[in-house]
Scaffold this motif. Structure first.
Motif, mmCIF file in Angstrom:
data_model
loop_
_atom_site.group_PDB
_atom_site.id
_atom_site.type_symbol
_atom_site.label_atom_id
_atom_site.label_comp_id
_atom_site.label_asym_id
_atom_site.label_seq_id
_atom_site.Cartn_x
_atom_site.Cartn_y
_atom_site.Cartn_z
ATOM 1 N N TYR A 1 35.163 35.419 47.857
ATOM 2 C CA TYR A 1 36.592 35.598 48.137
ATOM 3 C C TYR A 1 36.892 37.088 48.189
ATOM 4 C CZ TYR A 1 37.425 30.639 47.351
ATOM 5 O OH TYR A 1 37.412 29.277 47.447
ATOM 6 N N HIS A 2 37.292 37.573 49.360
ATOM 7 C CA HIS A 2 37.625 38.994 49.523
ATOM 8 C C HIS A 2 39.038 39.281 49.035
ATOM 9 C CE1 HIS A 2 33.902 39.457 51.670
ATOM 10 N NE2 HIS A 2 34.242 38.501 52.502
ATOM 11 N N SER A 3 39.949 38.314 49.294
ATOM 12 C CA SER A 3 41.320 38.482 48.808
ATOM 13 C C SER A 3 41.973 37.113 48.666
ATOM 14 C CB SER A 3 42.148 39.363 49.757
ATOM 15 O OG SER A 3 42.336 38.700 50.995
ATOM 16 N N ARG B 1 45.770 35.715 48.715
ATOM 17 C CA ARG B 1 47.171 36.022 49.005
ATOM 18 C C ARG B 1 48.124 35.044 48.304
ATOM 19 N NH1 ARG B 1 44.641 36.029 53.944
ATOM 20 N NH2 ARG B 1 44.102 38.082 54.686
ATOM 21 N N GLU C 1 41.166 35.178 52.065
ATOM 22 C CA GLU C 1 40.168 35.683 53.011
ATOM 23 C C GLU C 1 38.828 35.555 52.292
ATOM 24 O OE1 GLU C 1 38.738 39.885 54.956
ATOM 25 O OE2 GLU C 1 40.854 39.669 54.422
ATOM 26 N N ARG C 2 37.886 34.840 52.904
ATOM 27 C CA ARG C 2 36.619 34.572 52.223
ATOM 28 C C ARG C 2 35.496 34.391 53.231
ATOM 29 N NH1 ARG C 2 36.438 28.336 50.225
ATOM 30 N NH2 ARG C 2 36.465 27.414 52.291
ATOM 31 N N ASP C 3 34.283 34.442 52.714
ATOM 32 C CA ASP C 3 33.073 34.134 53.480
ATOM 33 C C ASP C 3 32.412 32.943 52.811
ATOM 34 O OD1 ASP C 3 33.264 36.297 55.257
ATOM 35 O OD2 ASP C 3 32.186 37.624 53.893
#
Length: 143
Positions: free
Chosen positions: A56-58, A60, A133-135
């Motif tokens: 998980y990059h961010s 929200r 925002e994730r991979d």
């Protein structure tokens, strides 16, 4: 005739004296017989495990992430997934600090893909649209 009936393959042969008695003194050619044991249990090919890794990059919308988790965890577990780790990194040496990471183990890559593509997981995934925002990666284990 002598035979070795041990666990190893069996070989049968005849010596010269035995051959002479078989055909009234005439010469016969001896043939070696090789008996190969047949396995009684099926031979299973070892399949490598599959690992579903999410970074998980961010985040929200934490509330929507929690709603997603309430549906996603049972869907993943129903697909054979076993959660090995969930949360921020214990230590970060390279990359983003405090990035949430999820690691799930499956019996195979195919099982991981099936779980991801399942209707139950896809229903959970809808909740994440725009919330994070994730991979997501599915990788094959070694050995």
């Amino acid at each position: 005739m002598r035979a070795n009936n041990a666990v190893q393959p069996t070989f049968a042969s005849a010596n010269a004296a035995e051959l002479n008695t078989l055909g009234g003194g005439s010469r016969h050619v001896a043939h070696a017989v090789h008996v190969v044991p047949i396995p009684t249990q099926p031979i299973l090919k070892h399949m490598a495990k599959g690992y579903w890794i999410t970074f998980y990059h961010s985040v929200r919308d934490p509330a929507r992430l929690a709603e997603y988790g309430a549906l996603a965890v049972p869907a993943i577990e129903a697909g054979g997934g076993r959660f090995l780790s969930r949360g921020p990194a214990a230590r970060t040496f390279e990359g983003a600090e405090k990035q949430r990471t999820v690691l799930v183990e499956f019996d195979s890559v195919a099982r991981a893909v099936q779980a991801y593509q399942s209707p139950q997981y896809q229903a959970a995934l809808v909740l994440l649209k725009g919330a994070v925002e994730r991979d997501v990666r599915i990788v094959e284990g070694v050995g």
